[in-house]
Design a protein around this motif. Structure first.
Motif, PDB file in Angstrom:
ATOM      1  N   UNK A   1       1.887   6.978  -6.827  1.00 43.83           N
ATOM      2  CA  UNK A   1       0.783   8.076  -6.518  1.00 43.83           C
ATOM      3  C   UNK A   1      -0.598   7.488  -6.647  1.00 43.83           C
ATOM      4  N   UNK A   2      -0.659   6.419  -6.303  1.00 43.62           N
ATOM      5  CA  UNK A   2      -2.127   5.692  -6.612  1.00 43.62           C
ATOM      6  C   UNK A   2      -2.849   5.961  -4.991  1.00 43.62           C
TER       7      UNK A   2
ATOM      8  N   UNK B   1       0.793  -1.339   0.010  1.00 47.72           N
ATOM      9  CA  UNK B   1      -0.119  -0.003  -0.014  1.00 47.72           C
ATOM     10  C   UNK B   1       0.715   1.294   0.055  1.00 47.72           C
ATOM     11  N   UNK B   2       1.946   1.265   0.812  1.00 46.96           N
ATOM     12  CA  UNK B   2       2.805   2.197   0.963  1.00 46.96           C
ATOM     13  C   UNK B   2       3.490   2.537  -0.444  1.00 46.96           C
ATOM     14  N   UNK B   3       3.888   1.264  -1.217  1.00 47.71           N
ATOM     15  CA  UNK B   3       4.457   1.635  -2.385  1.00 47.71           C
ATOM     16  C   UNK B   3       3.422   1.959  -3.399  1.00 47.71           C
ATOM     17  N   UNK B   4       2.511   1.529  -3.460  1.00 46.01           N
ATOM     18  CA  UNK B   4       1.496   2.180  -4.330  1.00 46.01           C
ATOM     19  C   UNK B   4       1.389   3.607  -4.113  1.00 46.01           C
ATOM     20  N   UNK B   5       1.064   4.298  -2.842  1.00 43.90           N
ATOM     21  CA  UNK B   5       0.803   5.479  -2.816  1.00 43.90           C
ATOM     22  C   UNK B   5       2.093   6.341  -2.896  1.00 43.90           C
ATOM     23  N   UNK B   6       3.073   6.053  -2.339  1.00 46.70           N
ATOM     24  CA  UNK B   6       4.413   6.840  -2.045  1.00 46.70           C
ATOM     25  C   UNK B   6       5.250   6.962  -3.588  1.00 46.70           C
ATOM     26  N   UNK B   7       5.270   5.908  -4.221  1.00 43.53           N
ATOM     27  CA  UNK B   7       6.028   5.559  -5.443  1.00 43.53           C
ATOM     28  C   UNK B   7       5.056   5.880  -6.702  1.00 43.53           C
TER      29      UNK B   7
END
Length: 385
Positions: free
Chosen positions: A311-312, A303-309
């Protein structure tokens, strides 16, 4: 954050014209063995720059180190170095040349069967010759770490080792040395570095804010700059940022105080050993399937990867994870790498042999939780078809 000890003895000279700094790093009385790969350093002028930096030095040359450096080739270099009384090694090339030269450095003074250096994971190393390097392909980070991966053709093995004795003494990173890289090698380097970062980042949270932000920033740089390097191969700033990012990806700093995975590498090594694919090609195939298989265990970091990398920020958690994995696959394909075993005519019938190799090498409990058993590895291979 977990406890850690960090050590990095390598002096780095970064930038255009820095090959000249070799003169201040290697003593005039050293007997140098210069190692390289297929000979591109002769065509692109890098070898000439090295010789110009070391006028009057005793330099012997050994070429032909493969993209997956073989024990058989490296032992020829060991024999040559012992016969000529070599005292310093100078690797000029990409990560494979540096990896192979690390083995040479450890094997020259080794008293036993040198393959024990690899099978002991480096524990058998008590000393090694000093090693310097001039990097021509940013990918593995080998120029600033103590790791090496070696293949043995006779037994179709590909294994890694590590030792503080094989840290390079110095590393020259001149982005102009990468201007003439073919697109395939540029793409492989970017994807290799990208997955090095993910192996240390996509595990589970331990409140290591510095490591997380650092990893996320490096990933975004590769996503942004990687495709540009394919269309503007002689842009100095693009090449410089990729070269420095690849070095940061595996110089050890990202992995301190955090859990690490490396299952993608373990599964990928067996594909290379049995089918001859490029290292980065195998990683691009395995990683999406592995992330999907371990999505529950890696839930929070995905989830963190999706958001931080990527932008999802919209949609359900499941949507974010699916989207992040899909964006990762698309990035690899945008770089020109295929992401399915079937793209290389590897079929379901080939999977049992891959799993058997994992078992032979003791790779039966992989990942940050040591829960990727042979059965799970087989599922990942199957999902990668």
């Amino acid at each position: 954050m977990q406890n850690f000890t960090y050590y990095s003895p390598t002096r780095i000279h970064f930038g255009q014209g820095q090959i000249a700094k070799l003169r201040s790093e290697i003593g005039k009385n050293e007997r140098i063995l210069l190692t390289y790969g297929g000979g591109s350093i002769k065509r692109n002028g890098i070898l000439d720059q090295v010789h110009a930096a070391l006028p009057g030095y005793q330099i012997h040359e050994f070429g032909g180190i493969e993209p997956n450096p073989s024990y058989e080739t490296l032992m020829k270099a060991v024999a040559y170095a012992r016969y000529h009384g070599i005292t310093h090694l100078l690797a000029v090339g990409g990560g494979s040349v540096v990896d192979g030269t690390k083995f040479i450095a450890a094997a020259i003074p080794y008293q036993g069967e040198p393959w024990e250096i690899v099978t002991s994971r480096g524990q058998a190393i008590e000393k090694a010759l000093p090693l310097s390097c001039v990097l021509t392909l940013p990918a593995t980070g080998s120029e600033t770490n103590c790791f090496s991966v070696i293949s043995k053709k006779q037994t179709m093995d590909k294994q890694s080792f590590a030792s503080p004795h094989v840290y390079p003494h110095c590393a020259i990173l001149d982005p102009t040395a990468t201007f003439s890289l073919p697109p395939r090698q540029t793409a492989n380097g970017v994807v290799d570095a990208f997955i090095h970062i993910l192996e240390q980042y996509l595990t589970y949270p331990v409140n290591a804010l510095v490591q997380d932000e650092y990893a996320e920033g490096l990933l975004r740089i590769l996503i942004e700059e990687g495709p540009k390097a394919l269309t503007s191969p002689q842009d100095y700033d693009i090449r410089a940022n990729i070269m420095w990012t690849a070095s940061q990806a595996l110089n050890g700093i990202l992995g301190v105080g955090v859990p690490q995975d490396w299952a993608t590498h373990a599964l990928g090594h067996e594909i290379t050993a049995l089918h001859g694919l490029d290292h980065a090609q195998t990683l691009a195939i395995v990683l999406p399937a592995l992330l999907n298989e371990k999505r529950q265990e890696k839930y929070a970091k995905l989830i963190q990867y999706a958001q931080k990398v990527w932008g999802i920020h919209q949609g359900s958690d499941a949507f974010k994870i699916d989207s992040a994995i899909n964006e990762t696959r698309k990035f690899f394909e945008r770089m020109g790498l295929k992401t399915r075993l079937s793209d290389f005519n590897i079929s379901e019938a080939d999977i049992p042999a891959l799993v058997q190799k994992l078992q032979q090498h003791g790779q039966t409990a992989l990942g940050e939780h040591q829960d990727i058993t042979l059965e799970v590895s087989q599922r990942i291979y199957m999902a990668a078809l």
